[in-house]
Enzyme design. Structure first.
Site, PDB file in Angstrom:
ATOM      1  CB  THR A 132      40.240  29.650  38.612  1.00  0.00           C
ATOM      2  OG1 THR A 132      40.922  28.987  37.549  1.00  0.00           O
ATOM      3  CG2 THR A 132      40.719  29.063  39.930  1.00  0.00           C
ATOM      4  CG  ASP A 133      39.589  26.351  34.465  1.00  0.00           C
ATOM      5  OD1 ASP A 133      40.480  26.925  35.116  1.00  0.00           O
ATOM      6  OD2 ASP A 133      39.676  26.149  33.233  1.00  0.00           O
ATOM      7  CD  GLU A 134      44.851  26.974  36.967  1.00  0.00           C
ATOM      8  OE1 GLU A 134      45.671  26.475  37.771  1.00  0.00           O
ATOM      9  OE2 GLU A 134      45.130  27.899  36.191  1.00  0.00           O
ATOM     10  CE1 TYR A 159      44.477  31.985  40.799  1.00  0.00           C
ATOM     11  CE2 TYR A 159      44.673  30.177  39.227  1.00  0.00           C
ATOM     12  CZ  TYR A 159      44.011  31.303  39.687  1.00  0.00           C
ATOM     13  OH  TYR A 159      42.881  31.748  39.042  1.00  0.00           O
ATOM     14  CE  LYS A 163      40.242  32.830  42.540  1.00  0.00           C
ATOM     15  NZ  LYS A 163      39.836  34.241  42.738  1.00  0.00           N
TER      16      LYS A 163
END
Length: 670
Positions: A132-134, A159, A163
């Site tokens: 994810t970009d997060e 979260y 990741k």
């Protein structure tokens, strides 16, 4: 530019949102690829997402958890998997603030299991890990250049931290073991089939119901949104053209504030944004902006095709045409949903047919729909079909369960594996694809529990190790296990004296250790409390209408020369086994005293036997002391409190009423 052609692809989490679009696209475009989907059908998964692929001969669905090493290894070997596209993950940030350990288990441990399976089997030629970009953390508001693939990872919530942790494992296995890994990091994705805990489907469904749109904080947060089909195409490109060892951002430079998204949804539905938008408490931490540099992927030939306006309109149209796709989603539409993480919440019936798990009462109200559905919704969705996997085929209860299934027209199969052989149990679950597992296997003794005193290793193997292994296999596959246990783990004591009417309750600690059989059953019951997928049914002195069966308690004592005369709780199988099936349908869990209410003594049963069956029957009594001289292990005598079961099933008869109705009246000869 290197080109890669897969043959057999395992896609994890493909009953979810993004992966289902990828799987459907690959099946549609490359029908010669075999696509195997592995998904545990968590709350945000739906097999209907895979409707376009279900009839393809190249498609196979397996219900299971990526955290099950046995299952993953089995699939890689038996399906000849050469490519893995790993989408399965817990992804909702709000949930990660309330249940972060579940994210660690799914996102890190699950990924580790997959990587280890690739290392062990040595056959996977591509492992595409979906991140994810997060993981980059927050981007400065005034930044003109987005995060590129070599940017530092600075996750800010549980979260994204999990990741990022999974990415480190992927990178390590690539470097240490030479696994052919590729990682993707994507912007937000939207479109049809998305579970409405996410911003855009949530806003659309709330607008359809005429409700306000909740915005975290002041709504100034900036996000980039890509339409699902564009993202599916990106994965198609990365699959065939991506270079091993590389990371690819899947992004767009077209950003929108959350406020703007809400206003655009209001515009589509003709709603006044000033009256329809409500600002609510912010998350514990809410990144202001994620911004990606997507040039690297563009060099492979991918580009965004769908405009924001076009994509949002398509998404709105899909949800208004499919308002009941997810059943009851009222909990997901809350401003901060954190209550929906329920593994195995949606059921698969074992066939390729897909049916909704929602009941008629689960349908969202259409009273305030701004845009009416174009699809008829007058008929209630079908509940998923039942299919039972039963262990204990040669046993008394197991045999009766099979006959009951036939009578009730419930699909069932008997397990072929031995309880202590995990691999064989796994094979049973994968091949049968049950909705529930019934365990009536185990060792009670040949011809009675005295056998266990001289065969302790065999008793432990079956009653403890075997039962725990089956429970764990069921847990990994999101299956409820109905476990037939025993109430012979208690004996009358000062708090529960004989004749007092005070029975042992489900929460009471076992106090009978007179026989090794009872010791093992008490031991395994205590350990099974750690499994939230088990329903333990404490059976006592089982009785049935078959008076020729030597295991029937009535038959046993009618053949003894002498009997003790002590009141006990007992189980009339003719009445209670159908209840066990109903308990499975209701997905009941925990410990249950599985006996008829009340007690009956040996003499009272034999008196009924004389009155109904044989008027010339005679018997003699002896004391417990005298009994002890002819048996190896002491026997349990107790009263079980059946009020919990009676409350759930008010029609349950008392033990004496049940004995007459089910055992003696049908066999009456006098």
């Amino acid at each position: 530019m290197a080109s890669y052609t897969p043959k057999n692809i395992l896609i994890t989490g493909a009953a979810g949102f993004i992966a289902s679009h990828v799987a459907n696209r690959l099946i549609r475009t490359y029908p010669h690829y075999k696509i195997v989907v592995l998904d545990k059908l968590d709350y945000c998964s739906n097999l209907k997402n895979l409707n376009p692929s279900k009839n393809s001969p190249s498609f196979k669905f397996v219900k299971g958890d990526i955290a099950s090493a046995d299952l993953v290894n089995h699939l890689l070997i038996t399906e000849g998997i050469d490519t893995i596209m790993h989408f399965a993950a817990q992804t909702h940030v709000d949930n990660s603030f309330g249940n972060s350990f579940e994210f660690t288990k799914n996102n890190i441990y699950g990924t580790h299991v997959l990587l280890e399976a690739c290392k062990v089997t040595g056959q996977v030629r591509r492992f595409i890990h979906v991140s994810t970009d997060e993981v980059y953390g927050e981007t400065d508001e005034d930044a003109l250049v987005g995060n590129h693939e070599a940017s530092q990872l600075l996750p800010t919530n549980p979260y994204s931290a999990t990741k990022a942790g999974a990415e480190m494992l992927v990178m390590a296995y690539g470097r240490s073991y030479g696994l052919p890994v590729i990682t993707t990091r994507g912007n937000n994705v939207y479109g049809p089939n998305q579970f409405p805990e996410k911003l855009i489907p949530k806003f659309i469904l709330l607008a359809m119901r005429g409700k306000v749109l909740p915005i975290h904080g002041d709504g100034s947060n900036v996000r980039s949104y890509l339409y699902c089909e564009d993202v599916a195409e990106a994965f198609e490109v990365i699959l065939h053209k991506g270079e091993v060892g590389h990371v690819y951002n899947i992004g767009t430079k077209k950003e929108r504030r959350v406020n703007d998204v809400a206003r655009d949804v209001c515009k589509l539905f003709g709603m006044d944004p000033e009256a329809s938008i409500k600002f609510v408490e912010n998350r514990p931490f809410n990144d202001q902006r994620y911004f990606l540099d997507d040039e690297k992927l563009k060099k492979l030939g991918w580009s965004e095709r769908t405009t924001w306006e076009e994509g949002l309109k398509k998404t709105m149209e899909w949800y208004t045409q499919n308002p009941e796709w997810w059943g009851d989603v009222s909990g997901a539409l809350l401003p901060h949903p954190r209550m929906l993480m329920m593994p195995g919440g949606r059921h698969f019936d074992g066939s390729d047919e897909i049916s909704s798990a929602a009941t008629a009462s689960d349908k969202p109200s259409q009273t305030h729909m701004v845009v009416p559905s174009t699809r008829s919704s007058t008929s209630a969705p079908q509940k998923p079909s039942l299919k039972f996997l039963i262990y204990g085929k040669t046993g008394w209860i197991g045999g009766l369960l099979g006959k009951l299934c036939e009578k009730q027209v419930i699909a069932y199969e008997y397990g072929k594996g031995r309880l202590e052989d995990r691999a064989s149990l796994l094979q049973d679950v994968v091949s049968v694809k049950p909705t529930h597992v019934f365990n009536s296997a185990g060792v009670t003794g040949r011809p009675n529990v005295d056998w266990c005193e001289s065969h302790k290793a065999e008793t432990i193997r079956a009653n403890v190790a075997g039962t725990l292994t089956l429970a764990d296999v069921c847990r990994e596959h999101g299956l409820l296990m109905m476990n037939f246990a025993t109430g012979c783990i208690f004996e009358y004591d000062e708090k529960h004296p004989e004749g007092s009417g005070v029975g042992f309750k489900e929460e009471d600690t076992p106090n009978f250790t007179g026989s090794f059989y009872s010791k093992t059953k008490a031991m395994v019951e205590e350990l099974l409390k750690e499994f939230d997928n088990v329903c333990t049914l404490r059976v006592r002195m089982p009785i049935s209408s078959d008076l020729n069966n030597p295991r029937n308690f009535i038959t046993k004592i009618s053949r003894y020369n002498k009997v003790v005369n002590i009141p006990n709780s007992m189980t009339v199988l003719d009445e209670l086994l159908p209840i066990s099936i109903e308990m499975a349908k209701r997905n009941l869990k925990g410990i249950w005293n599985f006996t008829n209410p009340g007690v009956v003594s040996h003499n009272e049963i034999l008196e009924m036997y004389r009155d109904y069956i044989n008027p010339d029957f005679k018997w003699a009594n002896f004391t417990l002391e005298e009994q002890a001289k002819v048996i190896v292990a002491p026997r349990s005598n107790n009263e079980m409190d059946a009020s919990k079961l009676k409350k759930e099933f008010p029609e349950l008869l008392s033990i004496k009423e049940s004995l007459i109705k089910y055992a003696f009246e049908p066999n009456k000869k006098t």
